[in-house]
Scaffold this active site. Structure first.
Site, PDB file in Angstrom:
ATOM      1  CD  GLU A 233      -2.811  -1.002   2.538  1.00  0.00           C
ATOM      2  OE1 GLU A 233      -3.181  -1.952   3.067  1.00  0.00           O
ATOM      3  OE2 GLU A 233      -2.824   0.100   3.323  1.00  0.00           O
TER       4      GLU A 233
ATOM      5  CB  CYS B  89       2.363   7.388   3.626  1.00  0.00           C
ATOM      6  SG  CYS B  89       2.337   6.032   4.640  1.00  0.00           S
TER       7      CYS B  89
ATOM      8  CB  CYS C 196       5.622  -5.745   9.436  1.00  0.00           C
ATOM      9  SG  CYS C 196       6.618  -4.815  10.516  1.00  0.00           S
TER      10      CYS C 196
ATOM     11  CB  CYS D 255       2.996  -3.261  16.405  1.00  0.00           C
ATOM     12  SG  CYS D 255       4.956  -2.531  16.689  1.00  0.00           S
TER      13      CYS D 255
ATOM     14  CB  CYS E 231       0.354  -2.714  13.528  1.00  0.00           C
ATOM     15  SG  CYS E 231       0.989  -2.385  11.863  1.00  0.00           S
TER      16      CYS E 231
ATOM     17  N   GLY F  93       5.604  -2.194   6.912  1.00  0.00           N
ATOM     18  CA  GLY F  93       6.918  -2.796   6.980  1.00  0.00           C
ATOM     19  C   GLY F  93       7.676  -2.026   7.827  1.00  0.00           C
ATOM     20  CD  GLU F  94      11.166  -0.822  11.784  1.00  0.00           C
ATOM     21  OE1 GLU F  94      10.015  -0.414  12.401  1.00  0.00           O
ATOM     22  OE2 GLU F  94      12.236   0.068  11.573  1.00  0.00           O
TER      23      GLU F  94
ATOM     24  CB  SER G 225       7.983   5.850  10.847  1.00  0.00           C
ATOM     25  OG  SER G 225       7.597   5.573  11.855  1.00  0.00           O
TER      26      SER G 225
ATOM     27  CB  SER H 168       6.684   3.651  16.399  1.00  0.00           C
ATOM     28  OG  SER H 168       6.258   3.956  15.208  1.00  0.00           O
ATOM     29  CG  LEU H 169       7.930   6.312  23.231  1.00  0.00           C
ATOM     30  CD1 LEU H 169       9.257   5.624  23.149  1.00  0.00           C
ATOM     31  CD2 LEU H 169       8.451   7.799  23.755  1.00  0.00           C
ATOM     32  CG  HIS H 170       2.870   3.494  19.787  1.00  0.00           C
ATOM     33  ND1 HIS H 170       2.774   4.613  19.240  1.00  0.00           N
ATOM     34  CD2 HIS H 170       3.395   2.649  18.837  1.00  0.00           C
ATOM     35  CE1 HIS H 170       2.919   4.638  17.974  1.00  0.00           C
ATOM     36  NE2 HIS H 170       3.028   3.342  17.476  1.00  0.00           N
TER      37      HIS H 170
ATOM     38  CG  ASN I  86      -6.628   4.595  11.999  1.00  0.00           C
ATOM     39  OD1 ASN I  86      -7.510   5.100  11.858  1.00  0.00           O
ATOM     40  ND2 ASN I  86      -5.229   4.977  11.551  1.00  0.00           N
TER      41      ASN I  86
ATOM     42  CB  CYS J 197      -1.243   1.478   8.281  1.00  0.00           C
ATOM     43  SG  CYS J 197       0.544   0.573   7.759  1.00  0.00           S
TER      44      CYS J 197
HETATM   45  N1  SAH Z   1       7.399   0.057  11.179  1.00  0.00           N
HETATM   46  C1  SAH Z   1       7.731   1.619  11.117  1.00  0.00           C
HETATM   47  C2  SAH Z   1       6.793   1.945  10.194  1.00  0.00           C
HETATM   48  C3  SAH Z   1       5.380   1.827   9.739  1.00  0.00           C
HETATM   49  S1  SAH Z   1       4.052   2.113  10.958  1.00  0.00           S
HETATM   50  C4  SAH Z   1       7.104   1.959  12.596  1.00  0.00           C
HETATM   51  O1  SAH Z   1       6.846   1.094  13.468  1.00  0.00           O
HETATM   52  O2  SAH Z   1       7.025   2.956  13.038  1.00  0.00           O
HETATM   53  C5  SAH Z   1       3.769   3.641  10.798  1.00  0.00           C
HETATM   54  C6  SAH Z   1       3.067   4.246  12.211  1.00  0.00           C
HETATM   55  O3  SAH Z   1       1.583   3.687  12.008  1.00  0.00           O
HETATM   56  C7  SAH Z   1       3.682   3.729  13.431  1.00  0.00           C
HETATM   57  O4  SAH Z   1       3.862   4.859  14.326  1.00  0.00           O
HETATM   58  C8  SAH Z   1       2.865   2.792  13.877  1.00  0.00           C
HETATM   59  O5  SAH Z   1       2.990   2.349  15.343  1.00  0.00           O
HETATM   60  C9  SAH Z   1       1.552   3.220  13.423  1.00  0.00           C
HETATM   61  N2  SAH Z   1       0.433   2.414  13.605  1.00  0.00           N
HETATM   62  C10 SAH Z   1       0.219   1.162  13.055  1.00  0.00           C
HETATM   63  N3  SAH Z   1      -0.809   0.830  13.466  1.00  0.00           N
HETATM   64  C11 SAH Z   1      -1.594   1.475  13.845  1.00  0.00           C
HETATM   65  C12 SAH Z   1      -3.127   1.638  14.090  1.00  0.00           C
HETATM   66  N4  SAH Z   1      -3.957   0.738  14.094  1.00  0.00           N
HETATM   67  N5  SAH Z   1      -3.495   2.936  14.379  1.00  0.00           N
HETATM   68  C13 SAH Z   1      -2.653   3.960  14.518  1.00  0.00           C
HETATM   69  N6  SAH Z   1      -1.684   3.918  14.416  1.00  0.00           N
HETATM   70  C14 SAH Z   1      -1.005   2.633  13.983  1.00  0.00           C
END
Ligand code: SAH
Length: 355
Positions: A94, A107, A114, A118, A121, A161-162, A193, A216-218, A300, A343
């Site tokens: 995508e 993007c 991946c 996470c 995701c 992907g990462e 990212s 991506s800290l979260h 999301n 995503c």
């Molecule tokens: N692998 C990389 C880049 C891809 S994800 C990374 O982890 O940064 C891009 C961003 O979308 C990341 O910050 C990821 O944590 C976030 N993301 C993934 N799934 C999501 C979701 N369901 N809702 C909101 N953000 C999400």
């Protein structure tokens, strides 16, 4: 039969030695012509300033790995376009095209699937199928530029992907898009990212490529972060934020932190205070808080995860607490709300699941 050369993957100096060597044995300037045609999405047959015989021998021996547009969802509200793209081997990825005041942004995906796992995701649900080549990542931009008839000036590596798990091709991609005579995207307009692969963050700093690093800290504590991001088991928050501090001290480039707000998991006022505290503690150089920015993203919803987005009130409260503690934070504007497909969801929902 010999495998065809993936010509879009070649950097200018590689293309020069390719084209000046047998069987082509062309003058050097041909490399510049070909590089610029390729980056404009032009096929060999349309490279009108090349001799016909060269065009046909290149067409025989090379492949241009620009993906094909399989499906396109266009937002009627803001013009955002979500692309489902098909790679040469049939795999699906995508890309998302967004219009901002500062320019058109794409993007891009860096892998098919991946393996980071996470919990929230969609892209990681069935693991990693394969890495993308630099040509395929670049091809996403070429495909979107051709499809929209516009120029893309900004890139975020935030698709499937990462990127740092596909380090060499990511770096090659960054060198390709910023090379003179090509697609011409300045690396200051590119965000990479990562979920936090610490050794690769350090390697990326060493390349000296002036991209923006997005982390991506979260979560602000290891227990919460490990529960939603398995990578935290290998590289806990203290190591990650130390690498972020060193990134800034090496590159002088501001870091941006992504924080996805998940109801009841990481969105309490206490989480916000802990986040401000940990960022100020690590992103610090002799008492000076280093420049950084926090992007708050309401989750999301992804089916089957059991996780849901924070309420509007919790998001606002979280953001206010950060701001009051001196951390600049913005709540990410949701583009294309009418074509909502978090995503990785387009790929998962399409027939054949990415193959
Ligand atoms: N692998 C990389 C880049 C891809 S994800 C990374 O982890 O940064 C891009 C961003 O979308 C990341 O910050 C990821 O944590 C976030 N993301 C993934 N799934 C999501 C979701 N369901 N809702 C909101 N953000 C999400």
């Amino acid at each position: 039969m010999n495998e065809k050369t993936d010509i879009l993957r070649l950097l200018p100096d590689e293309l020069t030695s390719f084209i000046t060597s047998p069987p082509y044995s062309q003058p050097k300037f041909r490399a510049g012509q070909i590089f610029s045609w390729l980056h404009r999405g032009v096929g060999f047959e349309e490279m009108t300033d090349l001799p016909l015989s060269l065009r046909s021998s290149l067409a025989d021996s090379c492949v241009i790995k620009t993906p094909a547009v399989e499906r396109r969802l266009v937002s009627e509200i803001d013009g955002t376009i979500k692309y489902l793209l098909r790679l040469c081997d049939g795999n699906l990825i995508e890309a998302v095209y967004m219009k901002y005041e500062h320019g058109n942004t794409l993007c891009v995906s860096s892998q098919v699937g991946c393996r980071m796992g996470c919990r929230f995701c969609a892209s990681t649900k069935s693991g990693r199928v394969r890495d993308l080549s630099a040509s395929e990542i670049l091809g996403e931009i070429i495909a979107a530029e051709r499809d929209t008839g516009t120029r893309i000036s900004n890139v975020v590596m935030m698709g499937i992907g990462e990127p740092l798990d596909n380090f060499d091709e990511t770096v090659r991609f960054l060198r390709l898009i910023s090379a003179p005579g090509g697609i011409g995207i300045g690396l200051r307009h590119v965000s990479v990212s990562t979920c936090g692969i610490v050794p690769r963050i350090r390697d990326l700093a060493k390349t000296g490529l002036p991209v923006t690093l997005s982390i991506s800290l979260h979560a602000a504590d290891d227990k919460t972060r490990s529960a939603i991001m398995p990578v935290n088991g290998s590289y806990p928050i203290s190591e990650l934020l130390t690498a972020c501090r060193d990134w800034f001290l090496t590159t002088g480039r501001r870091i941006s932190f992504e924080y996805t707000l998940i109801s009841g998991k990481n969105d309490s006022p206490e989480d916000a205070r802990r986040l401000a505290d940990v960022l100020r503690r690590f992103m610090n150089d002799g008492g000076r808080t280093l420049p950084m920015h926090v992007n708050l993203i309401p989750l999301n919803d992804v089916e089957g995860t059991g996780l849901s987005r924070s309420s509007r009130d919790s998001v606002r409260r979280f953001s206010d607490i950060l701001t009051s503690l001196g951390i600049t934070a913005t709540v990410r504007r949701r583009l294309g709300p009418d074509i909502n497909a978090a995503c990785g969801q387009l790929r998962i929902n399409s027939a054949g699941n990415g193959r």
